[in-house]
Design a protein around this motif. Structure first.
Motif, PDB file in Angstrom:
ATOM      1  N   LEU A 218      46.492   5.248 -45.037  1.00  0.00           N
ATOM      2  CA  LEU A 218      45.181   5.882 -44.975  1.00  0.00           C
ATOM      3  C   LEU A 218      44.840   6.637 -46.261  1.00  0.00           C
ATOM      4  CD1 LEU A 218      45.260   7.294 -41.328  1.00  0.00           C
ATOM      5  CD2 LEU A 218      44.106   5.236 -42.147  1.00  0.00           C
ATOM      6  N   LYS A 219      45.847   7.068 -47.002  1.00  0.00           N
ATOM      7  CA  LYS A 219      45.597   7.835 -48.215  1.00  0.00           C
ATOM      8  C   LYS A 219      45.048   6.949 -49.336  1.00  0.00           C
ATOM      9  CE  LYS A 219      49.162  11.301 -47.277  1.00  0.00           C
ATOM     10  NZ  LYS A 219      50.415  11.935 -47.750  1.00  0.00           N
ATOM     11  N   THR A 220      45.603   5.771 -49.481  1.00  0.00           N
ATOM     12  CA  THR A 220      45.167   4.877 -50.555  1.00  0.00           C
ATOM     13  C   THR A 220      44.059   3.931 -50.111  1.00  0.00           C
ATOM     14  OG1 THR A 220      46.873   3.242 -50.000  1.00  0.00           O
ATOM     15  CG2 THR A 220      47.451   4.957 -51.584  1.00  0.00           C
ATOM     16  N   GLY A 221      43.946   3.708 -48.804  1.00  0.00           N
ATOM     17  CA  GLY A 221      42.953   2.767 -48.312  1.00  0.00           C
ATOM     18  C   GLY A 221      43.445   1.332 -48.429  1.00  0.00           C
ATOM     19  N   THR A 222      42.850   0.458 -47.624  1.00  0.00           N
ATOM     20  CA  THR A 222      43.250  -0.949 -47.604  1.00  0.00           C
ATOM     21  C   THR A 222      42.313  -1.792 -48.449  1.00  0.00           C
ATOM     22  OG1 THR A 222      44.126  -0.697 -45.365  1.00  0.00           O
ATOM     23  CG2 THR A 222      43.718  -2.935 -46.128  1.00  0.00           C
ATOM     24  N   ARG A 223      42.902  -2.598 -49.307  1.00  0.00           N
ATOM     25  CA  ARG A 223      42.146  -3.584 -50.055  1.00  0.00           C
ATOM     26  C   ARG A 223      42.484  -4.957 -49.487  1.00  0.00           C
ATOM     27  NH1 ARG A 223      43.804  -2.203 -56.109  1.00  0.00           N
ATOM     28  NH2 ARG A 223      45.808  -2.146 -55.009  1.00  0.00           N
ATOM     29  N   PHE A 224      41.455  -5.755 -49.224  1.00  0.00           N
ATOM     30  CA  PHE A 224      41.650  -7.031 -48.558  1.00  0.00           C
ATOM     31  C   PHE A 224      41.654  -8.177 -49.559  1.00  0.00           C
ATOM     32  CE2 PHE A 224      39.845  -4.238 -45.321  1.00  0.00           C
ATOM     33  CZ  PHE A 224      40.744  -4.421 -44.275  1.00  0.00           C
ATOM     34  N   GLY A 225      42.677  -9.021 -49.436  1.00  0.00           N
ATOM     35  CA  GLY A 225      42.775 -10.213 -50.267  1.00  0.00           C
ATOM     36  C   GLY A 225      42.164 -11.419 -49.573  1.00  0.00           C
ATOM     37  N   ARG A 226      42.052 -12.501 -50.302  1.00  0.00           N
ATOM     38  CA  ARG A 226      41.402 -13.710 -49.815  1.00  0.00           C
ATOM     39  C   ARG A 226      42.441 -14.767 -49.428  1.00  0.00           C
ATOM     40  NH1 ARG A 226      36.153 -15.057 -50.760  1.00  0.00           N
ATOM     41  NH2 ARG A 226      36.085 -13.326 -52.252  1.00  0.00           N
ATOM     42  N   ARG A 227      42.162 -15.530 -48.398  1.00  0.00           N
ATOM     43  CA  ARG A 227      42.998 -16.668 -48.023  1.00  0.00           C
ATOM     44  C   ARG A 227      42.110 -17.860 -47.688  1.00  0.00           C
ATOM     45  NH1 ARG A 227      44.128 -16.937 -42.013  1.00  0.00           N
ATOM     46  NH2 ARG A 227      42.692 -15.437 -41.062  1.00  0.00           N
ATOM     47  N   THR A 228      42.656 -19.054 -47.817  1.00  0.00           N
ATOM     48  CA  THR A 228      41.905 -20.281 -47.576  1.00  0.00           C
ATOM     49  C   THR A 228      42.189 -20.792 -46.172  1.00  0.00           C
ATOM     50  OG1 THR A 228      42.129 -20.829 -49.916  1.00  0.00           O
ATOM     51  CG2 THR A 228      41.386 -22.575 -48.457  1.00  0.00           C
ATOM     52  N   VAL A 229      41.144 -21.175 -45.470  1.00  0.00           N
ATOM     53  CA  VAL A 229      41.283 -21.611 -44.081  1.00  0.00           C
ATOM     54  C   VAL A 229      40.530 -22.920 -43.857  1.00  0.00           C
ATOM     55  CG1 VAL A 229      41.534 -19.247 -43.247  1.00  0.00           C
ATOM     56  CG2 VAL A 229      39.264 -20.295 -43.316  1.00  0.00           C
ATOM     57  N   ARG A 230      40.820 -23.512 -42.706  1.00  0.00           N
ATOM     58  CA  ARG A 230      40.158 -24.751 -42.293  1.00  0.00           C
ATOM     59  C   ARG A 230      39.785 -24.629 -40.822  1.00  0.00           C
ATOM     60  NH1 ARG A 230      42.887 -29.273 -40.342  1.00  0.00           N
ATOM     61  NH2 ARG A 230      44.845 -28.358 -41.116  1.00  0.00           N
ATOM     62  N   HIS A 231      38.565 -25.043 -40.485  1.00  0.00           N
ATOM     63  CA  HIS A 231      38.095 -25.000 -39.098  1.00  0.00           C
ATOM     64  C   HIS A 231      38.225 -26.384 -38.466  1.00  0.00           C
ATOM     65  CE1 HIS A 231      36.498 -20.921 -39.473  1.00  0.00           C
ATOM     66  NE2 HIS A 231      36.003 -21.288 -40.645  1.00  0.00           N
ATOM     67  N   LEU A 232      38.569 -26.410 -37.185  1.00  0.00           N
ATOM     68  CA  LEU A 232      38.734 -27.675 -36.482  1.00  0.00           C
ATOM     69  C   LEU A 232      38.564 -27.451 -34.988  1.00  0.00           C
ATOM     70  CD1 LEU A 232      42.515 -28.450 -36.068  1.00  0.00           C
ATOM     71  CD2 LEU A 232      41.728 -26.395 -37.243  1.00  0.00           C
ATOM     72  N   TRP A 233      38.545 -28.558 -34.238  1.00  0.00           N
ATOM     73  CA  TRP A 233      38.457 -28.515 -32.782  1.00  0.00           C
ATOM     74  C   TRP A 233      39.734 -29.116 -32.218  1.00  0.00           C
ATOM     75  CZ3 TRP A 233      34.554 -26.067 -30.237  1.00  0.00           C
ATOM     76  CH2 TRP A 233      33.419 -25.733 -31.009  1.00  0.00           C
ATOM     77  N   ILE A 234      40.303 -28.447 -31.215  1.00  0.00           N
ATOM     78  CA  ILE A 234      41.574 -28.864 -30.645  1.00  0.00           C
ATOM     79  C   ILE A 234      41.382 -29.223 -29.177  1.00  0.00           C
ATOM     80  CG2 ILE A 234      43.884 -28.068 -29.998  1.00  0.00           C
ATOM     81  CD1 ILE A 234      43.941 -26.420 -32.517  1.00  0.00           C
ATOM     82  N   PRO A 235      41.744 -30.447 -28.781  1.00  0.00           N
ATOM     83  CA  PRO A 235      41.659 -30.823 -27.366  1.00  0.00           C
ATOM     84  C   PRO A 235      42.840 -30.267 -26.578  1.00  0.00           C
ATOM     85  CG  PRO A 235      42.462 -32.668 -28.663  1.00  0.00           C
ATOM     86  CD  PRO A 235      42.160 -31.571 -29.645  1.00  0.00           C
ATOM     87  N   VAL A 236      42.544 -29.653 -25.448  1.00  0.00           N
ATOM     88  CA  VAL A 236      43.580 -29.064 -24.602  1.00  0.00           C
ATOM     89  C   VAL A 236      43.315 -29.489 -23.158  1.00  0.00           C
ATOM     90  CG1 VAL A 236      44.576 -26.902 -23.769  1.00  0.00           C
ATOM     91  CG2 VAL A 236      43.846 -27.101 -26.148  1.00  0.00           C
ATOM     92  N   PRO A 237      44.346 -29.901 -22.422  1.00  0.00           N
ATOM     93  CA  PRO A 237      44.158 -30.287 -21.014  1.00  0.00           C
ATOM     94  C   PRO A 237      43.630 -29.128 -20.173  1.00  0.00           C
ATOM     95  CG  PRO A 237      46.286 -31.034 -21.825  1.00  0.00           C
ATOM     96  CD  PRO A 237      45.735 -30.111 -22.870  1.00  0.00           C
ATOM     97  N   THR A 238      42.733 -29.463 -19.244  1.00  0.00           N
ATOM     98  CA  THR A 238      42.179 -28.454 -18.343  1.00  0.00           C
ATOM     99  C   THR A 238      42.950 -28.366 -17.035  1.00  0.00           C
ATOM    100  OG1 THR A 238      40.660 -30.049 -17.349  1.00  0.00           O
ATOM    101  CG2 THR A 238      39.879 -28.824 -19.287  1.00  0.00           C
ATOM    102  N   GLY A 239      43.745 -29.390 -16.746  1.00  0.00           N
ATOM    103  CA  GLY A 239      44.453 -29.434 -15.475  1.00  0.00           C
ATOM    104  C   GLY A 239      43.687 -30.175 -14.405  1.00  0.00           C
ATOM    105  N   ARG A 240      42.503 -30.676 -14.746  1.00  0.00           N
ATOM    106  CA  ARG A 240      41.711 -31.448 -13.799  1.00  0.00           C
ATOM    107  C   ARG A 240      41.793 -32.920 -14.150  1.00  0.00           C
ATOM    108  NH1 ARG A 240      36.395 -28.190 -11.761  1.00  0.00           N
ATOM    109  NH2 ARG A 240      37.377 -26.167 -11.481  1.00  0.00           N
TER     110      ARG A 240
END
Length: 266
Positions: A218-240
C-alpha cells in the motif's frame, strides 16, 4: 522444465457478489466482467499468508485461464462515508508536514459508486511449476487469511479448489471441468452441450490486458503490467441428453417448469 514438472490448478470462483477492479480509482470503483490476474494472485497470496510487501515473482509467472460458467449481472452500489466524529472529511491537499488537510469549505459526506457482479460463477486455471501449485492448492484449502473475490466484502461460497490436474494446455484443462453454474442456470440448458466464453493467457494471443501486479504494498502502490490473451468458446456437457420441451395440456405426467430467475436472464 519437462511436462511432468508442471501442473494445472483449477479454482471455482463463485459468490453472491464479486468485484474484479481494473484501473478505476477514487470515487468510481468499476469491475471487469471476469476475474483479473491481479485478483486471482491476490487470493492465492492471502491463502499462503503472504504480507502485502512480499515478493510476487513466482506467482506472476503462472499462466491464467478463465471460463465464464455464469456471467451474472451488474450491481451498482450507492455508497456514502463520513467521519464518525462529525469532523470534515480529509482533502487531497497536504500541509508543510505532509499531513492531509480538512476540506474547505467543510465537506462531511463522500459519495462513491461501486460496481459488483451478482450471482457469477467462474472457473480459473493456473498453469505452472507443480511444486508451487501443489503448495498453493493446499493453502487454498487451508487459508491463512480469509479468501475474497476481488474485495474483502466478497467471500467465496463453497470450496474454491477443484484440485490439482496434470499438465495440459489451459483451454484443454478448462474443457475437462464440469459446468459449475447454479442449478437455476443449468435448468435453462436446451442441449447436450453449452458453449462457455473463456480467456486464456497466450504469448501468441491477439489481445492484451493490463492486470499483472508488481506488488500489493500500500505504501508504494501497485503498477500493472501487460499480458497477452486469447478469447475463445469452450463446449462443456450440460448433463442432458436431449432438448426438453414444456408440458402440453394433455401431458399429465409432469408439471410445467416455473423458473422466475429466467425472467432476469439468469
Amino acid at each position: 522444465m519437462t511436462g511432468t514438472d508442471r501442473a494445472v490448478l483449477m479454482l471455482r470462483l463463485a459468490a453472491p457478489l464479486q468485484s474484479w477492479g481494473g484501473p478505476s480509482r477514487y470515487n468510481l470503483r468499476e469491475t471487469r466482467p471476469e476475474p483479473t490476474k491481479s485478483g486471482v494472485l491476490g487470493l492465492l497470496a492471502a491463502a499462503e499468508g503472504r504480507t502485502r510487501e512480499a515478493s510476487l515473482t513466482d506467482l506472476v509467472g503462472l499462466q491464467l485461464g478463465v471460463r465464464v460458467d455464469q456471467p451474472g449481472t451488474l450491481l451498482r452500489d450507492y455508497h456514502t462515508s463520513s467521519d464518525y466524529r462529525g469532523l470534515p472529511l480529509l482533502s487531497a491537499k497536504t500541509n508543510a508536514k505532509g499531513q492531509q488537510t480538512r476540506t474547505t469549505p467543510p465537506k462531511y459526506t463522500s459519495v462513491t459508486r461501486r460496481f459488483y457482479l451478482q450471482d457469477a460463477v467462474f472457473v480459473a486455471a493456473l498453469r505452472g511449476p507443480q511444486v508451487l501449485l501443489k503448495s498453493l492448492e493446499q493453502a487454498v484449502r487451508n487459508p491463512v487469511f480469509p479468501l475474497s473475490l476481488g474485495r474483502r466484502s466478497c467471500p467465496p461460497t463453497g470450496p474454491v479448489s477443484l484440485g490439482l490436474h496434470a499438465d495440459n494446455r489451459l483451454e484443454d484443462a478448462l474443457k475437462g471441468v464440469p459446468w459449475q453454474a447454479g442449478s437455476h442456470r443449468r435448468r435453462q440448458a436446451q442441449g447436450a452441450t453449452v458453449s462457455l466464453e473463456a480467456t486464456v493467457e497466450d504469448p501468441a494471443g491477439d489481445q492484451s490486458t493490463v492486470d499483472v501486479p508488481d506488488t500489493y504494498d500500500l505504501k508504494t502502490g501497485t503498477r500493472f503490467g501487460r499480458r497477452t490473451v486469447r478469447h475463445l468458446w469452450i463446449p462443456v456437457p450440460t448433463g442432458r441428453t436431449q432438448k426438453e420441451h414444456p408440458a402440453t395440456d394433455t401431458d399429465t405426467t409432469r408439471q410445467p417448469d416455473h423458473d422466475p430467475f429466467a425472467l432476469l436472464g439468469w
